[in-house]
Scaffold this motif. Structure first.
Motif, PDB file in Angstrom:
ATOM      1  N   ARG A  43      -1.525  -1.291  -6.048  1.00 15.25           N
ATOM      2  CA  ARG A  43      -0.415  -0.554  -5.438  1.00 15.25           C
ATOM      3  C   ARG A  43       0.509  -0.069  -6.548  1.00 15.25           C
ATOM      4  O   ARG A  43       0.567  -0.665  -7.631  1.00 15.25           O
ATOM      5  CB  ARG A  43       0.358  -1.460  -4.478  1.00 15.25           C
ATOM      6  N   ASP A 103      -1.007   3.411  -2.533  1.00 13.01           N
ATOM      7  CA  ASP A 103      -2.218   2.966  -3.212  1.00 13.01           C
ATOM      8  C   ASP A 103      -2.268   3.616  -4.589  1.00 13.01           C
ATOM      9  O   ASP A 103      -1.930   4.793  -4.751  1.00 13.01           O
ATOM     10  CB  ASP A 103      -3.457   3.336  -2.408  1.00 13.01           C
ATOM     11  N   ARG A 225      -6.133   1.778   5.654  1.00 14.49           N
ATOM     12  CA  ARG A 225      -5.562   1.945   4.320  1.00 14.49           C
ATOM     13  C   ARG A 225      -6.067   3.251   3.730  1.00 14.49           C
ATOM     14  O   ARG A 225      -7.244   3.616   3.904  1.00 14.49           O
ATOM     15  CB  ARG A 225      -5.954   0.750   3.438  1.00 14.49           C
ATOM     16  N   SER A 227      -6.810   4.126   0.685  1.00 16.14           N
ATOM     17  CA  SER A 227      -7.878   4.018  -0.301  1.00 16.14           C
ATOM     18  C   SER A 227      -9.225   3.653   0.317  1.00 16.14           C
ATOM     19  O   SER A 227     -10.257   3.768  -0.347  1.00 16.14           O
ATOM     20  CB  SER A 227      -7.511   2.965  -1.357  1.00 16.14           C
TER      21      SER A 227
END
Length: 366
Positions: A43, A103, A225, A227
């Motif tokens: 992150r 991310d 998420r 990513s």
């Protein structure tokens, strides 16, 4: 981050950060119980300063943040004109700056886009990753961490998932939601505090869990998420991300027309599913593995994890038309593995407006 935490006994690291400290299953239990924290090397922190920062972000993104109070947590998406997801970020304001946690693979592109959109407004986006790191865990576990507070407000983002935020909408119909028991927050810490945490962990004073453990709990909570679940075609509806990242009744922003049209009149073309995998033969898929209904490829695995209670699990994106009771199979390098589907986004998600259709007039009644 890798350099400091590599000194912890049992640490295994890569370019993303600390993967685990010897036993991901034990680390998952500790994370779930609030007894460990995770250094989130995958992150990165961005900061947006300036008087117009909140109204500016409100006009550009899917979330209503114009009146975000200091210390309040939410998340936002940046969409393209067709409503597809380009960027995602967790959001926290301290009264003087807005802090975005993104991310790592998205942070540079997000910052570049924000810089292009400044025009003459009083906003100053910047990369704060050299000054700050991110540490995650349950709220009780983060008591062992001192978050940064440059304006007096501790920079701790509390994950709103899976609660439905103001202006949001839930597609998953399961109650209780699998993510309801996941207590997750992310603290922005100075690099000096990050080093202190690493030294304390090396002495056994702070328990650590790696990224593998943290991601397993995320997958079990059906938490999307950027990513992992996002590709070049993703729209928020497909991932049940209207819950926490989209305000359906806020003002105009790029991609809003698609968001409204799909939610009110149409259906997302794909849908997120949770998969329980047959672990009897130890055949493990990788993200990107094909999901098949018979010989027909209907989707792709986006995230995979070995959960300490549920065993091998995954998230996948499949075609909306895929039957909810289809006996799915996931391809691995060693061969196919059976997968039981649990519906996250149902095939009939969307079309909430219920617009009545007018009867067509026959030639005789004209």
């Amino acid at each position: 981050m890798v350099a400091g935490f590599s000194r912890v006994p049992g640490a295994v690291t890569d370019e993303r950060g600390l993967l685990h400290v010897g036993n991901p299953f034990v680390e998952q239990r500790a994370l779930a119980a609030g007894d460990a924290v995770t250094p989130l090397g995958d992150r990165r922190v961005l900061a947006v300063e300036g008087e117009d920062r909140l109204s500016w972000l409100d006009s550009l993104t899917s979330q209503a943040v114009a009146h975000l109070a200091p210390g309040e947590s939410t998340e936002l998406l940046v969409l393209d004109p067709q409503g597809r997801i380009e960027h995602a970020a967790s959001v926290l304001d301290d009264g003087q700056a807005t802090w975005l946690i993104a991310d790592a693979g998205d942070a540079e592109a997000l910052l570049t886009w924000l810089m292009r959109m400044r025009f003459r407004l009083r906003v100053a986006p910047r990369d704060a990753g050299d000054e700050y790191a991110v540490v995650g865990g349950a709220a009780s576990a983060l008591a062992a961490v001192t978050p940064a507070a440059p304006a007096g407000t501790p920079l701790v983002w509390r994950d709103p998932w899976p609660n439905v935020g103001p202006g949001g909408h839930a597609y998953a119909l399961v109650e209780p939601h699998p993510g309801a028991e996941r207590d997750w927050s992310e603290a922005i810490v100075t690099r000096a505090e990050e080093e202190r945490i690493a030294e304390a962990a090396a002495r056994g004073e702070i328990a650590l869990a790696g990224l593998v453990a943290a991601d397993a709990l995320r997958v079990a909570a059906w938490r999307p998420r950027w990513s992992a679940e996002v590709d070049e075609r993703s729209i928020p509806h497909e991932l049940d991300w209207l819950r926490t990242a989209v305000h359906l009744s806020k003002g105009c922003y790029r991609g809003q027309e698609t968001v409204a049209k799909v939610h009110n009149l149409g259906h997302p073309p794909r849908r997120l599913v949770a998969l329980s995998l047959d672990g009897s033969e130890s055949l493990l898929p990788a993200p990107g593995a094909s999901v098949r209904d018979g010989e027909d490829v209907v989707g792709t695995v986006t995230s995979f994890a070995q959960h300490f209670e549920e065993g091998p699990i995954a998230l996948a994106i499949v075609r909306r038309s895929t039957p909810v009771d289809a006996p799915l199979v996931v391809d691995t390098e060693e061969g196919p593995v059976a997968a039981q589907q649990e519906v996250v986004v149902p095939p009939d998600a969307g079309a909430t407006a219920g617009v009545p259709r007018l009867p067509r007039l026959s030639r005789r009644t004209r």
